[in-house]
Scaffold this motif. Sequence first.
Motif, short mmCIF file in Angstrom:
data_model
loop_
_atom_site.label_atom_id
_atom_site.label_comp_id
_atom_site.label_asym_id
_atom_site.label_seq_id
_atom_site.Cartn_x
_atom_site.Cartn_y
_atom_site.Cartn_z
N VAL A 152 0.86 -1.18 0.00
CA VAL A 152 0.00 0.00 0.00
C VAL A 152 0.89 1.23 0.00
O VAL A 152 1.99 1.22 0.57
N GLU A 153 0.44 2.28 -0.65
CA GLU A 153 1.23 3.51 -0.74
C GLU A 153 1.07 4.36 0.51
O GLU A 153 -0.03 4.57 1.00
N LYS A 154 2.19 4.87 1.01
CA LYS A 154 2.16 5.77 2.17
C LYS A 154 1.47 7.09 1.82
O LYS A 154 1.47 7.52 0.67
N GLN B 209 6.71 1.99 -6.40
CA GLN B 209 7.39 1.08 -5.49
C GLN B 209 6.45 0.01 -4.96
O GLN B 209 6.85 -1.15 -4.78
N ALA B 210 5.21 0.37 -4.72
CA ALA B 210 4.23 -0.61 -4.25
C ALA B 210 3.99 -1.67 -5.31
O ALA B 210 3.93 -2.88 -5.02
N ALA C 48 6.05 -2.46 -7.77
CA ALA C 48 7.28 -3.23 -7.95
C ALA C 48 7.43 -4.29 -6.86
O ALA C 48 7.91 -5.40 -7.11
N ALA C 49 7.02 -3.95 -5.64
CA ALA C 49 7.09 -4.92 -4.55
C ALA C 49 6.16 -6.10 -4.80
O ALA C 49 6.50 -7.25 -4.50
N LEU C 50 4.99 -5.83 -5.37
CA LEU C 50 4.08 -6.92 -5.72
C LEU C 50 4.72 -7.80 -6.79
O LEU C 50 4.70 -9.03 -6.69
N TYR C 51 5.27 -7.17 -7.83
CA TYR C 51 5.87 -7.94 -8.92
C TYR C 51 7.04 -8.78 -8.43
O TYR C 51 7.31 -9.87 -8.97
N ALA C 52 7.74 -8.30 -7.38
CA ALA C 52 8.90 -9.02 -6.84
C ALA C 52 8.51 -10.07 -5.82
O ALA C 52 9.38 -10.78 -5.30
N GLY C 53 7.21 -10.18 -5.51
CA GLY C 53 6.76 -11.20 -4.57
C GLY C 53 6.89 -10.82 -3.11
O GLY C 53 6.75 -11.67 -2.22
N GLU D 21 -5.55 3.59 -10.49
CA GLU D 21 -4.11 3.50 -10.29
C GLU D 21 -3.62 2.07 -10.49
O GLU D 21 -2.55 1.84 -11.07
N LEU D 22 -4.40 1.10 -10.04
CA LEU D 22 -4.03 -0.30 -10.26
C LEU D 22 -3.96 -0.61 -11.76
O LEU D 22 -3.03 -1.28 -12.21
N ALA D 23 -4.93 -0.11 -12.50
CA ALA D 23 -4.93 -0.35 -13.95
C ALA D 23 -3.71 0.29 -14.60
O ALA D 23 -3.12 -0.28 -15.53
N ALA D 24 -3.32 1.46 -14.12
CA ALA D 24 -2.15 2.14 -14.66
C ALA D 24 -0.88 1.36 -14.36
O ALA D 24 -0.04 1.14 -15.25
N MET D 25 -0.72 0.93 -13.12
CA MET D 25 0.49 0.21 -12.74
C MET D 25 0.57 -1.17 -13.40
O MET D 25 1.65 -1.69 -13.66
#
Length: 341
Positions: free
Chosen positions: A150-152, A181-182, A184-189, A200-204
């Motif tokens: 989650v984004e700060k 960064q949020a 990227a953290a998901l993509y990195a597991g 925003e989710l659709a954009a990322m």
Amino acid sequence: MKLAVRCAALLALMLAILPRVESAEVLNGVKSRGQLRCGVSEDVPGFAERDANGYWRGLEADFCRAVAAAVLNDPEKVDFVPLQTSARFPALQTRRVDLLLANTTWTLTREAVLRVRFPGILLYDGQGFMVAAGAKVTKPADLDGATICVEKGTTHQRTLEAHYRATGQSVKPLPMASAQQAAAALYAGQCQAYTADSGELAAMRLRAPGGAGSFVILPDRISREPISPVVWGGDPEWATVIRWVLNMLILGEEYGVTRDRVDEEVKGNRNPLLRQDPYEGKIIAQALGIEPQWGIRALRAVGNYGEVFERNLGRDSPLKIERGLNRLWMHGGLHYSPAIE
């Protein structure tokens, strides 16, 4: 004397005898500077990002240009200031920016405590979740006990924790400094899901390794997120200008005024939205503190609300977001404007 002219004359009299409660500090600053400083999201596709030539595009960028066109007669007189979420309100309160977009949700706490104003709703959204396509997750309840990115500086962490507390479940938030960064953290597991506004989710998701299809956005929403432009609370004149630029884009769609037909509609002088008594138009513009035909300039710059949405977020964009609640009221959505008379 026509009714419109009589109303305009009455308005002029009221302006002459009523004291000004606040000075138009921000509005006058924008005009004297000849440039609108617009705080926008930091590299979020569909909302605010630079293209290969360095040109800003997106929903937020378009709205900034509409305001610049209305106030400064030139949609390109915008200084785009990309902001991390935590820097949004300080930038506005210290006058680093005149107008804040940056995917900001309208809340009572922000309006009352931070002394800012939300002139109107630009986008109706809601908080959702993005997970890996191969995960056995179809609804938020399936994430019980999971680590969630989650984004700060957003409302999302509080909403996330409140949602799972109310359902008798729990999750482990992993706060990150930015949307990038949020994701990227998901993509990195590092987390099993990323929660944010669905737009925003659709954009990322467009930047996901392996392509957008490798991650899915769950259909459930755990909040309502009315996204609004934001202005400093000490200049009501400026808030009024921003509110009515937004309303004009909405009315433009309702009255069928598109960007490529604005001049034709003005010349034909038949469209009820654009057909205005010159004297009345002058008085209203004077009351707003900007030059006449401000609405025409905004529509000429970016088009009506529907055009702006579809170009940046909808069918004509890579995001392909359904309009849903962002349709006009007569088409089952929530957007409508007060009368401009």
